[in-house]
Write an enzyme that holds these catalytic residues in place. Structure first.
Site, PDB file in Angstrom:
ATOM      1  CE  LYS A  76     -36.682  -7.418 143.223  1.00  0.00           C
ATOM      2  NZ  LYS A  76     -37.165  -6.131 143.769  1.00  0.00           N
ATOM      3  CB  THR A  77     -29.963  -6.397 145.176  1.00  0.00           C
ATOM      4  OG1 THR A  77     -30.581  -6.318 143.900  1.00  0.00           O
ATOM      5  CG2 THR A  77     -28.461  -6.434 145.011  1.00  0.00           C
ATOM      6  CG  ASP A 121     -31.412  -7.778 139.758  1.00  0.00           C
ATOM      7  OD1 ASP A 121     -32.575  -8.089 140.084  1.00  0.00           O
ATOM      8  OD2 ASP A 121     -30.856  -6.734 140.125  1.00  0.00           O
ATOM      9  CB  THR A 170     -39.973  -6.113 139.437  1.00  0.00           C
ATOM     10  OG1 THR A 170     -39.621  -6.159 138.051  1.00  0.00           O
ATOM     11  CG2 THR A 170     -38.856  -5.447 140.213  1.00  0.00           C
ATOM     12  NE  ARG A 229     -33.234   1.233 145.255  1.00  0.00           N
ATOM     13  CZ  ARG A 229     -33.504   0.179 144.502  1.00  0.00           C
ATOM     14  NH1 ARG A 229     -34.613   0.144 143.778  1.00  0.00           N
ATOM     15  NH2 ARG A 229     -32.694  -0.846 144.476  1.00  0.00           N
TER      16      ARG A 229
HETATM   17  N1  LIG Z   1     -35.031  -5.254 155.100  1.00  0.00           N
HETATM   18  C1  LIG Z   1     -34.220  -4.205 154.966  1.00  0.00           C
HETATM   19  N2  LIG Z   1     -33.637  -3.664 156.030  1.00  0.00           N
HETATM   20  C2  LIG Z   1     -32.838  -2.584 155.902  1.00  0.00           C
HETATM   21  N3  LIG Z   1     -32.552  -1.987 154.728  1.00  0.00           N
HETATM   22  C3  LIG Z   1     -33.104  -2.498 153.631  1.00  0.00           C
HETATM   23  C4  LIG Z   1     -33.959  -3.624 153.679  1.00  0.00           C
HETATM   24  N4  LIG Z   1     -34.352  -3.933 152.444  1.00  0.00           N
HETATM   25  C5  LIG Z   1     -33.785  -3.022 151.637  1.00  0.00           C
HETATM   26  N5  LIG Z   1     -33.039  -2.155 152.338  1.00  0.00           N
HETATM   27  C6  LIG Z   1     -32.313  -1.005 151.801  1.00  0.00           C
HETATM   28  O1  LIG Z   1     -32.945  -0.611 150.598  1.00  0.00           O
HETATM   29  C7  LIG Z   1     -32.003  -0.530 149.556  1.00  0.00           C
HETATM   30  C8  LIG Z   1     -32.601  -1.156 148.320  1.00  0.00           C
HETATM   31  O2  LIG Z   1     -32.643  -2.561 148.467  1.00  0.00           O
HETATM   32  P1  LIG Z   1     -32.304  -3.548 147.262  1.00  0.00           P
HETATM   33  O3  LIG Z   1     -31.322  -2.936 146.337  1.00  0.00           O
HETATM   34  O4  LIG Z   1     -31.945  -4.848 147.862  1.00  0.00           O
HETATM   35  O5  LIG Z   1     -33.715  -3.631 146.553  1.00  0.00           O
HETATM   36  P2  LIG Z   1     -34.155  -4.527 145.306  1.00  0.00           P
HETATM   37  O6  LIG Z   1     -35.380  -5.261 145.742  1.00  0.00           O
HETATM   38  O7  LIG Z   1     -33.019  -5.324 144.821  1.00  0.00           O
HETATM   39  O8  LIG Z   1     -34.574  -3.433 144.226  1.00  0.00           O
HETATM   40  P3  LIG Z   1     -34.578  -3.553 142.605  1.00  0.00           P
HETATM   41  O9  LIG Z   1     -35.815  -4.326 142.231  1.00  0.00           O
HETATM   42  O10 LIG Z   1     -34.685  -2.124 142.157  1.00  0.00           O
HETATM   43  O11 LIG Z   1     -33.303  -4.200 142.206  1.00  0.00           O
HETATM   44  C9  LIG Z   1     -30.729  -1.206 150.040  1.00  0.00           C
HETATM   45  O12 LIG Z   1     -29.633  -0.370 149.887  1.00  0.00           O
HETATM   46  C10 LIG Z   1     -30.891  -1.389 151.522  1.00  0.00           C
HETATM   47  O13 LIG Z   1     -30.064  -0.484 152.201  1.00  0.00           O
HETATM   48 MG   LIG Z   2     -31.927  -5.173 143.047  1.00  0.00          MG
END
Ligand SMILES: Nc1ncnc2c1ncn2[C@@H]1O[C@H](COP(=O)(O)OP(=O)(O)OP(=O)(O)O)[C@@H](O)[C@H]1O
Ligand SMILES: [Mg+2]
Length: 356
Positions: A76-77, A121, A170, A229
């Site tokens: 998401k981030t 977020d 989430t 992740r």
């Molecule tokens: N589609 C993707 N392709 C490649 N790498 C990805 C992808 N999605 C996520 N990642 C990797 O996974 C890691 C975690 O992603 P991210 O921080 O965006 O998750 P999030 O959904 O924001 O999690 P949270 O809910 O904990 O904030 C990132 O550092 C990224 O490198």
């Molecule tokens: Mg995030």
């Protein structure tokens, strides 16, 4: 960043927990895909978002507000930063828990530039008054700033430049409908397929200068709980092992040996997940057993079992939450290599618990 000040999340210490710890955050920044083309998987969300952004760009307009929902670590981030990059816009990052007063939000909103992306977020954890201010800002690009207190207080309307709000959560179910409805586009992030995680792992290995073969990547992908992740984190631990115990190349054997050391099993279960299943099956014959009893049996807090171990076990079809308590499924018995008692094997006692 751990924004959650109410609980001391045990998940952060776990290798397969999906939340991010300090080391993750540093590496994550380096591993984040920078544009939609680099973003692996999530075909649907990617295609839809691509259309939304392209159309806005073609119109020379600011993109519509976007809500991204999905489990921790699914991207998401990452996607919010990609939205800003694709729109060639600056991004401001904040979070629901950081906005406790409407004034906090007003300060942020009033300092946005035209077209800027505001990433909010954990948007479901924003305070009520801030939320109400946000409704107006999203719809009319306007906020009322209250000056003074009591009977003399006056509301001064403030025009805002058009901006794009990207909200992440989430828990989409916790968002009040009026807030949800103000997003022009909602993307729901799904767990990743093993083949997609293999691509994530190869990409990350490349960036980290780690040598890995196809089988090694497949082995790690299979244990990553559908979460990039976790895939990246396991890759780093396996890399350590490969460096110290072998010549650095990650093969299937090396991945298996390394993940055995870290107690991550073939299906991605860790020590706590397995402890919960073992207690449920061995001590309580597969249940039903109450959550509190189960927690005491594994020596953990109730919340830890419920929020950290159970979601994955339920998703994997290993554990079921029933009105009468937790129940181990036939798949759980099979996964631990145990033989279920007769009543389970014949399905008499527990079948109706699953509503069959
Ligand atoms: N589609 C993707 N392709 C490649 N790498 C990805 C992808 N999605 C996520 N990642 C990797 O996974 C890691 C975690 O992603 P991210 O921080 O965006 O998750 P999030 O959904 O924001 O999690 P949270 O809910 O904990 O904030 C990132 O550092 C990224 O490198
Ligand atoms: Mg995030």
């Amino acid at each position: 960043m751990n924004w959650d000040d109410t609980t001391d999340t045990p998940a952060a210490e776990r290798l397969v927990g999906a939340s991010a710890d300090g080391e993750d955050q540093a590496v994550e920044a380096a591993l984040r895909p920078k544009d939609l083309g680099e973003f692996i998987g999530q075909e649907k969300v990617r295609e839809q978002l691509d259309l939304v952004l392209r159309a806005a760009r073609a119109r020379g307009a600011t993109a519509d507000h976007v809500l991204l929902s999905g489990a921790p670590g699914l991207g998401k981030t990452t996607l919010s930063m990609i939205i800003a990059a694709e729109m060639n816009a600056p991004i401001r990052i904040t979070s629901g828990p950081a906005i406790q007063h409407a004034g906090d939000l007003a300060a942020i909103l009033s300092s946005l530039q035209e077209g800027e992306v505001l990433f909010l977020d954990e948007i479901h954890r924003m305070s009520r008054p801030a939320e109400e201010m946000l409704y107006m800002a999203m719809e009319d690009f306007r906020v009322d700033v209250i000056v003074g207190k009591g009977p003399g207080a006056t509301a001064i309307p403030l025009e805002l430049p058009p901006f794009t709000l990207v909200g992440a959560t989430t828990r989409a179910g916790l968002l009040p409908p009026p807030l949800r409805d103000r997003f022009g586009f909602t993307g729901h992030m799904e767990f990743y397929e093993p083949a997609e995680l293999e691509r994530v792992i190869h990409r990350s290995a490349n960036l980290l200068d780690v040598e890995i073969d196809a089988d090694g990547a497949a082995e790690i992908a299979g244990r990553s709980r559908g979460t990039p992740r976790i895939a990246n984190r396991l890759l780093r631990r396996v890399r350590d092992y490969a460096q110290v115990k072998a010549d650095g190349l990650i093969t299937r054997d090396i991945a298996q040996a390394a993940l055995a050391v870290y107690e991550v099993d073939a299906r991605g279960l860790d020590r706590l997940d397995r402890a919960v299943l073992v207690a449920l099956l061995k001590l309580f014959g597969g249940g039903p057993v109450g959550l509190s009893t189960l927690a005491v049996a594994v020596g953990e807090e109730r919340e830890t079992v419920e929020e950290v171990a159970e979601p994955f076990l339920v998703r994997e079809g290993l554990l079921a939450r029933t009105p009468r308590g937790r129940v181990g499924t036939p798949a759980a018995w099979a996964h631990l290599g145990l033989t279920p008692p007769r009543s389970t094997a014949t399905g008499n006692g527990q079948q109706d618990l699953f509503g069959a």
